[in-house]
Design an enzyme around this catalytic site. Sequence first.
Site, short mmCIF file in Angstrom:
data_model
loop_
_atom_site.label_atom_id
_atom_site.label_comp_id
_atom_site.label_asym_id
_atom_site.label_seq_id
_atom_site.Cartn_x
_atom_site.Cartn_y
_atom_site.Cartn_z
N GLU A 1 -6.80 -20.21 -16.95
CA GLU A 1 -7.15 -20.77 -15.64
C GLU A 1 -8.32 -21.73 -15.80
O GLU A 1 -9.47 -21.32 -16.02
CB GLU A 1 -7.54 -19.68 -14.65
CG GLU A 1 -7.70 -20.25 -13.24
CD GLU A 1 -8.92 -19.78 -12.46
OE1 GLU A 1 -9.02 -20.13 -11.28
OE2 GLU A 1 -9.78 -19.09 -13.02
N ASP B 1 0.85 -1.19 0.00
CA ASP B 1 0.00 0.00 0.00
C ASP B 1 0.88 1.24 0.00
O ASP B 1 1.76 1.38 0.86
CB ASP B 1 -0.89 -0.03 1.26
CG ASP B 1 -1.73 1.23 1.40
OD1 ASP B 1 -1.97 1.91 0.38
OD2 ASP B 1 -2.15 1.51 2.54
N ASP C 1 -4.29 3.68 2.77
CA ASP C 1 -5.71 3.31 2.93
C ASP C 1 -5.87 1.83 3.28
O ASP C 1 -6.99 1.32 3.34
CB ASP C 1 -6.53 3.67 1.67
CG ASP C 1 -6.10 2.88 0.45
OD1 ASP C 1 -5.15 2.07 0.56
OD2 ASP C 1 -6.72 3.07 -0.61
N ASN D 1 -0.48 4.53 -0.14
CA ASN D 1 -1.14 5.78 0.28
C ASN D 1 -1.92 5.65 1.59
O ASN D 1 -2.75 6.49 1.91
CB ASN D 1 -2.07 6.30 -0.83
CG ASN D 1 -3.21 5.33 -1.12
OD1 ASN D 1 -3.22 4.21 -0.57
ND2 ASN D 1 -4.15 5.73 -1.94
N ASP E 1 -9.08 -15.70 -16.79
CA ASP E 1 -9.82 -16.19 -15.62
C ASP E 1 -10.94 -17.17 -15.98
O ASP E 1 -11.68 -16.95 -16.95
CB ASP E 1 -10.44 -14.96 -14.93
CG ASP E 1 -11.14 -15.31 -13.63
OD1 ASP E 1 -10.45 -15.71 -12.68
OD2 ASP E 1 -12.39 -15.18 -13.56
N ASP F 1 -1.69 -1.14 -3.88
CA ASP F 1 -2.01 -0.38 -5.09
C ASP F 1 -0.85 -0.44 -6.09
O ASP F 1 0.20 -1.01 -5.80
CB ASP F 1 -2.37 1.07 -4.73
CG ASP F 1 -1.41 1.64 -3.70
OD1 ASP F 1 -0.19 1.57 -3.95
OD2 ASP F 1 -1.87 2.10 -2.62
C1 GLC Z 1 -11.14 -17.35 -10.63
C2 GLC Z 1 -10.38 -16.44 -9.70
C3 GLC Z 1 -11.18 -16.28 -8.43
C4 GLC Z 1 -12.50 -15.65 -8.77
C5 GLC Z 1 -13.23 -16.44 -9.84
C6 GLC Z 1 -14.33 -15.64 -10.43
O1 GLC Z 1 -11.26 -18.63 -10.13
O2 GLC Z 1 -9.09 -16.93 -9.49
O3 GLC Z 1 -10.49 -15.53 -7.47
O4 GLC Z 1 -13.30 -15.57 -7.63
O5 GLC Z 1 -12.39 -16.79 -10.92
O6 GLC Z 1 -13.83 -14.63 -11.24
CA CA Z 2 -3.64 2.01 -1.16
#
Ligand code: GLC
Ligand code: CA
Length: 565
Positions: free
Chosen positions: A299, A56, A60, A58, A235, A64
């Site tokens: 993935e 991080d 919060d 900044n 993803d 980032d």
């Molecule tokens: C993939 C990501 C996971 C996310 C899911 C939905 O499995 O690695 O973190 O929740 O897709 O996008």
């Molecule tokens: Ca931040």
Amino acid sequence: MQATRLAAKRSTAPRAHAPLTEACDAPASARNPKLDRFAWWQSGIVYQIYPRSFKDSNGDGIGDLDGICQRLDYLVSLGVDAIWVSPMYPSPMADFGYDVSDYTDIDARFGDLAAFDRLLAAAHRRGLRVILDFVPNHTSDQHPWFLESRSSRDNPKRDWYVWRDPAAKGAVPNNWISEFGGSAWEYDDTTGQYYYHAFLKQQPDLNWRNPDVRTAMLGVMRFWLDRGVDGFRVDAIHHLIEDEELRDNPPNPDWRPGQSPARSQTRIYNLDREEVHHSIAAMRAVADSYPGQRVLIGEASLPIKQLMAYYGSDVPGFHLPFNFHLIKTPWDPDAIARLIEEYESHLSPEHWPNWVLGNHDRSRVASRVGAKQARVAAMLLLTLRGTPTIYQGEEIGMADVPIPADRVQDPWERNVPGLGLGRDPERTPMQWDASVNAGFTDGVPWLPFAADHRRENVETQAADPRSIHTLYRELIALRRRELALSVGAHVSVGTVGPVLTYRRYHPDRWITVALNFSEQAQEIALRPTEARRILLSTHLDRASESLSGTLRLRANEGVAMSSDP
Ligand code: GLC
Ligand code: CA
């Protein structure tokens, strides 16, 4: 790759905002010319950054992009080649960024496009590649496309998502279950239909059968490729397309109560559908239209045989369909030997393997196998054939952090509590130093730190010649030095009692790896011609020891040995 070749290709790059610079290639001194016939993503090592939890800048409490920038030199010193950054696009954060409401911008919590361009340029200057997370299966329910789509049945974007009439008596269209528990269908009052969501109801699935969706999403890839990114981790790809007839899934006879509800079905109709490969091929064609070896990593958590299809067949698919099997296989030398053998035997010569020990969705390796075996696992990951991906924190042995009930963030845990499905434990912030907030933030961290963070952090471990961090650095350096490890052949794998052994080969050099999975010392016989000298022990205290036929391993010790005296 030589600068000249890169420059020649670069001139054909379409609308490049921040093209690859020569500096994006590893400096000539670092990259062995013998690696020239391999792509960077074959010989290299990927490091996954979960941006909320990395650094991080900044105060919060949320990591980032500027924070990542501050730690690039750390990554260079670790020795990795590329970072994959989990989503940092504008998002309501229902699934912490995997619910994207704008694919072509940066969430204000993480920075802005200027910060992104700075990060990309700074990474490239250091020879680090940058891989983004591309989330094609679903958008956020706040994405303008979905807001339009849900507004009326005849909206031009209606068909961009998967809408269906209720079944008899208003029931859901079929029996599909969301990955995060509950029906995968959400009824929408406005138009009296249900929409499909493989994940949260705030993550409606895009309809990839619609050519406009495809065009729009391929355009998203171009937006980032034009900016200069080196590729994407794609993803949840096996969720991309569902059965057109929406047939019910049959029950899964192997499911037991307490396991993820979605797995109570054999998901033949909403997962891993044949048509997905056309979409992947289209993504690959986009990546391939750019110079500079842009990589696509898919993935899909699937059995090995099904996974192979994601390399593509007639036309290419992913360069690397993620191989999650080290995460799923019991930590047992015979089981791991069988896994390596099975995976290797399914790969065709043109398929490049890859391995991972963990990510932001899975219990950390140090928790799964214990701190001592985590060192053995590190040697396994970094000496097997195939591109390794390290998940942030693995290199300091971070374990799952128990999350008090009132601090739970992950929607999965909130939806189906108590089954151990929550992913917060593996997402706690990176432990940089021994200060109050572990050097992660000046504010209040969004998730708690491990109790031992004052001892187990990058700074303390970097000063300790025997730490797991030092081991990671040594293993990475060894892999970079030894062609047998980075690009060599995998020769054989087997076990001697609790010791897993395998050999790697690159002309004239054998490297033998022996990993003791047990709490007892072991003695094994080795071919004297193939293991003459220890290159590295996971205990970090035997480098250069000569061998003559017999190897003694201490409890939980792994060693890599060379054929040269
Ligand atoms: C993939 C990501 C996971 C996310 C899911 C939905 O499995 O690695 O973190 O929740 O897709 O996008
Ligand atoms: Ca931040």
